[in-house]
Design a protein around this motif. Structure first.
Motif, short mmCIF file in Angstrom:
data_model
loop_
_atom_site.label_atom_id
_atom_site.label_comp_id
_atom_site.label_asym_id
_atom_site.label_seq_id
_atom_site.Cartn_x
_atom_site.Cartn_y
_atom_site.Cartn_z
N UNK A 72 0.82 -1.21 0.00
CA UNK A 72 0.00 0.00 0.00
C UNK A 72 0.86 1.26 0.00
N UNK A 73 1.83 1.32 0.90
CA UNK A 73 2.69 2.50 1.07
C UNK A 73 4.13 2.07 0.80
N UNK A 74 4.61 2.32 -0.40
CA UNK A 74 5.94 1.82 -0.80
C UNK A 74 7.07 2.46 0.00
N UNK A 75 6.92 3.73 0.35
CA UNK A 75 7.98 4.40 1.12
C UNK A 75 8.10 3.75 2.50
N UNK A 76 6.97 3.52 3.16
CA UNK A 76 6.97 2.90 4.49
C UNK A 76 7.48 1.46 4.41
N UNK A 77 7.00 0.67 3.42
CA UNK A 77 7.44 -0.72 3.27
C UNK A 77 8.95 -0.78 3.02
N UNK A 99 -2.58 8.65 -16.66
CA UNK A 99 -3.72 9.46 -16.24
C UNK A 99 -3.56 9.88 -14.80
N UNK A 100 -4.51 9.49 -13.98
CA UNK A 100 -4.49 9.86 -12.56
C UNK A 100 -3.89 8.75 -11.67
N UNK A 101 -3.11 7.87 -12.26
CA UNK A 101 -2.54 6.74 -11.52
C UNK A 101 -1.03 6.66 -11.76
N UNK A 102 -0.29 6.46 -10.67
CA UNK A 102 1.16 6.30 -10.76
C UNK A 102 1.55 4.90 -10.28
N UNK A 103 2.56 4.31 -10.94
CA UNK A 103 3.12 3.03 -10.52
C UNK A 103 4.54 3.28 -10.02
N UNK A 104 4.78 2.88 -8.79
CA UNK A 104 6.08 3.04 -8.14
C UNK A 104 6.67 1.66 -7.86
N UNK A 105 8.01 1.55 -7.93
CA UNK A 105 8.69 0.29 -7.62
C UNK A 105 10.00 0.54 -6.89
N UNK A 119 5.94 -3.00 -5.27
CA UNK A 119 5.25 -2.12 -6.20
C UNK A 119 4.04 -1.54 -5.51
N UNK A 120 3.72 -0.32 -5.92
CA UNK A 120 2.56 0.37 -5.36
C UNK A 120 1.94 1.21 -6.47
N UNK A 121 0.63 1.13 -6.56
CA UNK A 121 -0.10 1.94 -7.54
C UNK A 121 -0.92 2.95 -6.78
N UNK A 122 -0.72 4.22 -7.11
CA UNK A 122 -1.31 5.32 -6.36
C UNK A 122 -2.20 6.18 -7.25
N UNK A 123 -3.31 6.62 -6.69
CA UNK A 123 -4.14 7.61 -7.38
C UNK A 123 -3.58 8.97 -7.03
N UNK A 124 -3.37 9.81 -8.04
CA UNK A 124 -2.82 11.16 -7.81
C UNK A 124 -3.80 12.23 -8.20
#
Length: 124
Positions: A72-77, A99-105, A119-124
């Motif tokens: 859920x929270x890639x920075x915290x994990x 669009x309004x979604x970011x994928x972080x890894x 991996x975390x997918x976030x609505x921005x």
């Protein structure tokens, strides 16, 4: 044509040292060990089974595919896992914006030389 495959049920990860790998996946990644038998150990990962096994022959002894563990929270994990000694190849970073979604890894290695990722997918 209807799809025959509906979901991934299990992912196999070859290991060189089963005991060491079990400790890593249990203590560092905090996955639940379902059971161990012979040269194999099975973990539960929210409906997906992860199999660690000692390859039976040289042809099977190679690093695995990348497993992407969704958080859920890639920075915290990342911070928590790094604090437990997980060796990260990269810090959390933006992979794609759709669009309004970011994928972080954030990529890391296990004790057996396999590369995996958070991996975390976030609505921005």
């Amino acid at each position: 044509m209807e799809a025959v495959i509906h979901k991934v049920g299990q992912i196999g990860v070859p290991v060189n040292d089963l005991k060491r790998a079990i400790t890593f996946y249990q203590e560092k990644l905090r996955l639940n060990l379902l059971f161990q038998t012979g040269n194999m150990a099975f973990f539960e990962c929210n409906g997906l089974r992860l199999l660690l096994d000692l390859p039976e022959n040289e042809a099977s002894a190679h690093p695995s595919s990348v497993i992407y563990f969704q958080v859920e929270d890639i920075q915290k994990a990342h911070q928590e896992m790094a604090g437990r000694g997980v060796s990260f190849v990269s810090a959390p970073h933006l992979i794609a914006r759709m669009g309004q979604r970011e994928t972080w890894m954030a990529f890391f290695t296990d004790t057996e030389g396999n590369t995996h990722a958070l991996m975390s997918e976030l609505d921005v």
